[in-house]
Design a protein around this motif. Sequence first.
Motif, PDB file in Angstrom:
ATOM      1  N   LYS A 178      39.579  31.903  40.015  1.00  0.00           N
ATOM      2  CA  LYS A 178      40.648  32.836  40.351  1.00  0.00           C
ATOM      3  C   LYS A 178      40.163  34.266  40.110  1.00  0.00           C
ATOM      4  O   LYS A 178      40.686  34.976  39.262  1.00  0.00           O
ATOM      5  CB  LYS A 178      41.889  32.530  39.521  1.00  0.00           C
ATOM      6  N   PRO A 179      39.144  34.686  40.848  1.00  0.00           N
ATOM      7  CA  PRO A 179      38.552  36.002  40.580  1.00  0.00           C
ATOM      8  C   PRO A 179      39.540  37.153  40.755  1.00  0.00           C
ATOM      9  O   PRO A 179      39.400  38.190  40.107  1.00  0.00           O
ATOM     10  CB  PRO A 179      37.409  36.100  41.596  1.00  0.00           C
ATOM     11  N   PHE A 180      40.547  36.971  41.588  1.00  0.00           N
ATOM     12  CA  PHE A 180      41.527  38.032  41.787  1.00  0.00           C
ATOM     13  C   PHE A 180      42.378  38.258  40.539  1.00  0.00           C
ATOM     14  O   PHE A 180      42.978  39.301  40.377  1.00  0.00           O
ATOM     15  CB  PHE A 180      42.402  37.735  43.009  1.00  0.00           C
ATOM     16  N   PHE A 181      42.417  37.283  39.624  1.00  0.00           N
ATOM     17  CA  PHE A 181      43.140  37.478  38.358  1.00  0.00           C
ATOM     18  C   PHE A 181      42.375  38.418  37.434  1.00  0.00           C
ATOM     19  O   PHE A 181      42.952  39.032  36.547  1.00  0.00           O
ATOM     20  CB  PHE A 181      43.354  36.156  37.627  1.00  0.00           C
ATOM     21  N   ARG A 182      41.064  38.507  37.633  1.00  0.00           N
ATOM     22  CA  ARG A 182      40.255  39.353  36.748  1.00  0.00           C
ATOM     23  C   ARG A 182      40.670  40.812  36.795  1.00  0.00           C
ATOM     24  O   ARG A 182      40.540  41.534  35.822  1.00  0.00           O
ATOM     25  CB  ARG A 182      38.780  39.226  37.099  1.00  0.00           C
ATOM     26  N   SER A 183      41.177  41.255  37.945  1.00  0.00           N
ATOM     27  CA  SER A 183      41.615  42.648  38.039  1.00  0.00           C
ATOM     28  C   SER A 183      42.738  42.917  37.053  1.00  0.00           C
ATOM     29  O   SER A 183      42.862  44.026  36.532  1.00  0.00           O
ATOM     30  CB  SER A 183      42.062  42.977  39.460  1.00  0.00           C
ATOM     31  N   ILE A 184      43.548  41.911  36.778  1.00  0.00           N
ATOM     32  CA  ILE A 184      44.631  42.057  35.809  1.00  0.00           C
ATOM     33  C   ILE A 184      44.084  41.950  34.400  1.00  0.00           C
ATOM     34  O   ILE A 184      44.420  42.731  33.513  1.00  0.00           O
ATOM     35  CB  ILE A 184      45.708  40.963  36.026  1.00  0.00           C
ATOM     36  N   LEU A 185      43.200  40.998  34.177  1.00  0.00           N
ATOM     37  CA  LEU A 185      42.682  40.733  32.841  1.00  0.00           C
ATOM     38  C   LEU A 185      41.776  41.842  32.325  1.00  0.00           C
ATOM     39  O   LEU A 185      41.744  42.108  31.137  1.00  0.00           O
ATOM     40  CB  LEU A 185      41.909  39.412  32.835  1.00  0.00           C
TER      41      LEU A 185
END
Length: 189
Positions: A98-105
């Motif tokens: 879920k690489p798109f979650f990394r922007s949040i993390l």
Amino acid sequence: MAERIKNMREVLILAGISEINDHGVRDFSVRRVAQACNVSCAAPYKHFKDKRDFIAAIIEYVNGQWKLRQQEVLSKVSTLREQIVEVSVSYVQFLMEKPFFRSILMLKDAEFDNIYHKMRGQLSSRSQQLEADFFAGAGMDEKTQKRKLHLVRSLIFGTVFLFDTGEVEYNQDALEELRYNIDREFDLP
């Protein structure tokens, strides 16, 4: 009707994650999110009070997805050490899948950090508790605990970086090596 509303909320949240990926928090546009979802500009406000509430919902969503993954992992192993190792490896998988979650993390924004820092911190609260329980049971001094935490976190995020850059291929063998390295850290003084 309630299921449709819940699904639209999730559609908006996922589009919001993409918006943060593309534009960051400072330039986050509810209007662009609505356009991406093919809904009116007012539609997101049926689900979120304002931009801040929307961003908070995004963080809660990511936290919830990680919490579900952690529960699944923790149900399969019993010892604290195994739990720490498996949650760590699973976190790498979560970040890769879920690489798109990394922007949040991994977002770094002063306004964002002041408001949402505690919410983002909830992502690691369970693993921090596992580690604290393990260290207490092992009788480790504080300096050793800090060093081990630093090394485990470095293995997690360093591995994600190596996978991302292609220096290490993301596959089961690499995950097994990560598992071995994290587990081995708890045998070292």
